[in-house]
Design a protein around this motif. Structure first.
Motif, PDB file in Angstrom:
ATOM      1  N   UNK A 121      11.204  29.869 102.714  1.00 16.69           N
ATOM      2  CA  UNK A 121      12.337  28.968 102.521  1.00 16.69           C
ATOM      3  C   UNK A 121      13.498  29.438 103.382  1.00 16.69           C
ATOM      4  N   UNK A 122      14.120  28.521 104.109  1.00 14.34           N
ATOM      5  CA  UNK A 122      15.257  28.827 104.974  1.00 14.34           C
ATOM      6  C   UNK A 122      14.920  29.929 105.984  1.00 14.34           C
ATOM      7  N   UNK A 123      14.391  29.526 107.112  1.00 17.73           N
ATOM      8  CA  UNK A 123      13.997  30.479 108.157  1.00 17.73           C
ATOM      9  C   UNK A 123      15.196  31.297 108.628  1.00 17.73           C
ATOM     10  N   UNK A 124      15.051  32.605 108.595  1.00 20.05           N
ATOM     11  CA  UNK A 124      16.154  33.506 108.932  1.00 20.05           C
ATOM     12  C   UNK A 124      16.134  33.920 110.404  1.00 20.05           C
ATOM     13  N   UNK A 125      17.291  34.383 110.857  1.00 17.79           N
ATOM     14  CA  UNK A 125      17.433  34.983 112.183  1.00 17.79           C
ATOM     15  C   UNK A 125      17.835  36.445 112.001  1.00 17.79           C
TER      16      UNK A 125
END
Length: 422
Positions: free
Chosen positions: A281-285
């Motif tokens: 959930x919610x691809x991070x950088x």
């Protein structure tokens, strides 16, 4: 003469106490009370259970109310300290229910009778009842709809009939733990259960366990049959497992590192055929640090993107909500001085509550960060970062949206406080 009277009085008193001691415990000569020097003190039988004493580790025992109401020095709003003793008191973690389904009690953790046991606090008179003892620990999961509490002791998954226990012990009945417990499953010896999640339908309970090579599994227990099955394995440590309180077959969990994870939030979905799918959930950088994810409603989660470091302030940071069906992202604001830390929200998506490292809590209209309102202040008086020893707010909102419950270090090292959400 006055001196002789004093000696006589003292001697008489000592002889009286000696006689009482020889007869046994105080009041042994009066079965109905505690008689001393001709006075009956039986009506004060529980005054010895003061806030500063460690009680016996006794299932079902009662403690008097510790609640203390005050006005916040900055906002003027009313805050209720539910605990105010020197013991370490803390609410259940924010991913799990805090209130019994009937709304009459809050379940919390305390060391007043032993390390990390569970207690129920009455919303009516704020009195406290011990609901675990011995080796129970504090990892209780309350029912969503049934007034039960689920916990693991040794290799057994146990259901506690919490509603009946509280009703009968408040009526004065002497209670025995075994009369309120039901063992529903025996877990394999090699499991190391960590956390629990109860499905919305209360037919399945889940927990995570470590496996070889740093992997973790999610384990499913069918409550009606006691059948135990590993349903998902991932190549990292699972933390903060939680079930969607509003929808069956959805589990959110995190890649637990104790800090910034490569990809924090994950969801396992279980269909009607009990087949499991898994997705992030919610691809991070590299420039994001996600933490403290919670369900806001059947289709939304809330979480915080940390902003307490210079490098994290270069990108988006603050409180966000995510639509699980459409991936729509809504920003709910950020505060100066390190920013927000935890989040909670009402299930109707009207309000968000966020806190800061120094223990200030804000009420935010959903999607309108410019209208944030300060609720209460100073619950971490010496903290400017997440790494101090003061209490973590881990705040929760009651299912009816009327109450905000949070941990505080304003009065002692760790207390539980509550205030109305106007």
């Amino acid at each position: 003469m006055k001196y002789m009277k004093k000696i006589t009085s003292t001697l008489s008193s000592k002889l009286c106490w000696l006689g009482l001691i020889m007869m046994g415990p105080l009041g042994a000569h009066h079965a109905s009370g505690q008689w001393v020097e001709g006075l009956d003190y039986s009506s004060r039988a529980n005054v010895d259970k003061t806030f500063d004493m460690i009680g016996e580790n006794a299932f079902g025992q009662h403690f008097p109310s510790e609640h203390f109401t005050f006005e916040d020095e900055v906002t003027g709003k009313t805050v209720i300290a539910l605990t105010s003793s020197r013991h370490n008191n803390s609410k259940i973690y924010q991913t799990h229910p805090q209130w019994t389904p009937d709304g009459r009690s809050i379940v919390f953790r305390s060391d007043r009778s032993g390390k990390g046991l569970a207690y129920a606090l009455s919303m009516e008179d704020y009195s406290i009842t011990q609901i675990s003892s011995g080796d129970d620990g504090s990892d209780f999961h309350l029912g969503w709809n049934k007034n039960l509490a689920y916990h693991i002791r040794n290799d057994s998954l146990i259901i506690l009939d919490l509603g009946r226990l509280l009703e009968e012990t408040h009526a004065g009945k002497q209670v025995t733990k075994a009369d309120y417990e039901q063992i529903v499953a025996i877990l394999p010896a090699h499991f190391q259960p960590n956390g629990m999640a109860l499905d919305h339908n209360e037919k399945y309970l889940y927990f995570s366990t470590r496996v070889e090579d740093g992997h973790s599994s999610i384990v499913q227990v069918e409550l009606s049959s006691g059948a135990v099955e590993e349903i998902l394995e991932v190549p990292f440590r699972i933390g903060h497992l939680q079930a969607n309180p509003y929808k069956e077959g959805e589990l959110m969990y995190c890649w637990e590192t104790g800090g910034d994870a490569p990809q924090r939030m994950w969801m396992a979905s279980i269909n009607e055929s009990r087949e499991v799918s898994n997705r992030p959930l919610f691809a991070e950088t590299d420039g994001t640090w996600i933490t403290h994810e919670v369900f806001l409603g059947p289709d939304h989660i809330g979480f915080n993107s940390m902003g307490h470091l210079d490098r994290l302030q270069q990108g988006p940071n603050g409180i966000y909500s995510l639509n699980l069906r459409t991936d729509e992202l809504v920003f709910h604001g950020q505060q100066d001085g390190g920013g927000y830390w935890h989040t909670a929200g009402t299930s109707d998506l009207q309000w968000i509550v966020g806190d800061t490292f120094n223990g200030d809590l804000y009420l935010i209209p959903f999607g309108k960060p410019e209208a944030a309102q300060l609720l209460t202040t100073g619950h971490r008086l010496s903290s400017k970062s997440p790494f101090s020893r003061e209490a973590h707010s881990h705040h929760s909102i009651s299912p009816d949206g009327k109450w905000l419950l949070f941990n505080s270090s304003l009065l002692t090292a760790s207390d539980i406080m509550m205030m109305r959400l106007e």
